[in-house]
Design an enzyme around this catalytic site. Sequence first.
Site, mmCIF file in Angstrom:
data_model
loop_
_atom_site.group_PDB
_atom_site.id
_atom_site.type_symbol
_atom_site.label_atom_id
_atom_site.label_comp_id
_atom_site.label_asym_id
_atom_site.label_seq_id
_atom_site.Cartn_x
_atom_site.Cartn_y
_atom_site.Cartn_z
ATOM 1 N N ASP A 53 0.882 -1.204 0.114
ATOM 2 C CA ASP A 53 -0.051 0.037 0.091
ATOM 3 C C ASP A 53 0.859 1.451 -0.010
ATOM 4 O O ASP A 53 0.045 2.325 0.187
ATOM 5 C CB ASP A 53 -0.883 -0.019 1.037
ATOM 6 C CG ASP A 53 -0.455 0.075 2.613
ATOM 7 O OD1 ASP A 53 0.790 0.013 2.660
ATOM 8 O OD2 ASP A 53 -1.048 0.158 3.469
ATOM 9 N N SER A 54 2.247 0.921 0.061
ATOM 10 C CA SER A 54 3.101 2.165 -0.281
ATOM 11 C C SER A 54 2.964 2.863 -1.641
ATOM 12 O O SER A 54 3.380 3.926 -1.744
ATOM 13 C CB SER A 54 4.909 1.527 -0.133
ATOM 14 O OG SER A 54 4.878 0.423 -0.982
ATOM 15 N N ASP A 92 -1.026 -6.375 0.168
ATOM 16 C CA ASP A 92 -1.084 -5.362 1.279
ATOM 17 C C ASP A 92 -2.419 -4.837 1.495
ATOM 18 O O ASP A 92 -2.631 -3.799 0.762
ATOM 19 C CB ASP A 92 -0.022 -4.294 1.150
ATOM 20 C CG ASP A 92 0.296 -4.111 2.299
ATOM 21 O OD1 ASP A 92 0.002 -4.328 3.347
ATOM 22 O OD2 ASP A 92 1.216 -2.971 2.306
ATOM 23 N N LYS A 122 -1.417 -9.500 3.265
ATOM 24 C CA LYS A 122 -0.562 -8.834 4.404
ATOM 25 C C LYS A 122 -1.406 -7.845 5.035
ATOM 26 O O LYS A 122 -2.364 -7.068 4.438
ATOM 27 C CB LYS A 122 0.604 -8.271 4.003
ATOM 28 C CG LYS A 122 1.617 -7.649 5.090
ATOM 29 C CD LYS A 122 2.848 -7.139 4.959
ATOM 30 C CE LYS A 122 2.747 -5.758 4.120
ATOM 31 N NZ LYS A 122 2.423 -4.670 4.932
ATOM 32 N N GLU A 124 -1.497 -5.423 8.868
ATOM 33 C CA GLU A 124 -0.700 -4.857 9.680
ATOM 34 C C GLU A 124 -1.205 -4.942 11.206
ATOM 35 O O GLU A 124 -2.328 -4.833 11.367
ATOM 36 C CB GLU A 124 -0.685 -3.187 9.439
ATOM 37 C CG GLU A 124 0.184 -2.887 8.119
ATOM 38 C CD GLU A 124 0.274 -1.313 8.162
ATOM 39 O OE1 GLU A 124 -0.049 -0.646 8.959
ATOM 40 O OE2 GLU A 124 0.816 -1.109 7.066
ATOM 41 N N GLU A 191 9.064 -3.946 10.450
ATOM 42 C CA GLU A 191 9.566 -2.680 10.035
ATOM 43 C C GLU A 191 9.934 -1.790 10.962
ATOM 44 O O GLU A 191 9.347 -1.543 12.011
ATOM 45 C CB GLU A 191 8.289 -2.197 9.238
ATOM 46 C CG GLU A 191 8.425 -0.846 8.616
ATOM 47 C CD GLU A 191 7.660 -0.337 7.590
ATOM 48 O OE1 GLU A 191 6.643 -1.016 7.135
ATOM 49 O OE2 GLU A 191 7.895 0.725 7.174
HETATM 50 O O1 KIV Z 1 3.475 -1.042 1.564
HETATM 51 C C1 KIV Z 1 4.828 -1.562 1.596
HETATM 52 O O2 KIV Z 1 5.531 -1.173 0.675
HETATM 53 C C2 KIV Z 1 5.076 -2.161 2.715
HETATM 54 C C3 KIV Z 1 6.654 -2.790 2.883
HETATM 55 C C4 KIV Z 1 7.385 -1.736 3.077
HETATM 56 C C5 KIV Z 1 6.718 -3.796 3.777
HETATM 57 O O3 KIV Z 1 4.473 -2.551 3.619
#
Ligand code: KIV
Length: 292
Positions: A53-54, A92, A122, A124, A191
């Site tokens: 989600d980056s 994510d 994934k 959090e 992280e």
């Molecule tokens: O969103 C993302 O890119 C991440 C990674 C940095 C682990 O969660």
Amino acid sequence: MSKIAAFPPEALSVPAVRSRKPGGPKLVMLTAYDFPSAKLGEEAGADILLVGDSLGMVIQGQPDTLRVTLDQMVYHCSMVSRAARRALVVADMPFLTYHTGLDDAVRHCGRCVQEGGVQAVKLEGGAKRAAVIRHLVQNEIPVMGHVGLTPQSIHALGGFKVQGRTLEAARQLVADARAAEEAGAFCLVLECIPAEVAAEITATVSIPTIGIGAGPHCDGQVLVFHDLLGLYEDARLPRFVRRYGTFGTQMREAIGRFREDVVEGRFPSSGEAFHLPEETSRLFEEERRAHP
Ligand code: KIV
């Protein structure tokens, strides 16, 4: 052929990632957001492509990850999974897609599997996400955990800060990692935590840990595609990012050369254009001269 159409025999499965520990080669994870970034990661041998989600920050130019929607995540996952043959693709899950109830979480994660073609998701959070991790795993959706700095909590955490620096906070991180493992996560992102705490978590849990800003003792490492390649050279990068290229400069130079060639009339050349056959060209020219 995409993984949606077939599951290629060389594909790295969730159990194969899980069984890298103990003693297997370190896991290499890279973020990918579209077909070209996934293809490059795949061809370079990344084990896991995380549709992070980056993307809210590096693709959309947002200040944080909180504005990414489920529809956007499904769209990005579908592009990445079309390029992946060997790499495991992980979605994510965006903010608020797994916080509002167990059934909502299954429905939302299920969309990333069914429409996005990913093999895992994934989430959090550690202990406070244990129930939802367990429920997803019971519903055949493999889950990668994520503890430490969890960017979806930046308002609660007060910013992008290293976590687990006090004894109490370090203990809580170990407890969070254990909770994710016990709930059924197959792998765990750590992280922005002290290397000593990451080493203790890695020694404590039986699932592989993948670090970002968590020191060298993890079972694998992850970097963000744009950071690794140096696409945004003007950005102030966190200390844990290592740039393996300066492709922003190279891309800008290439676009600049294209611009100059267009302005100066050097592009396209005759060889880069289509032409009439010789006889047609002669007749065309005669006609043009006869009827100016
Ligand atoms: O969103 C993302 O890119 C991440 C990674 C940095 C682990 O969660």
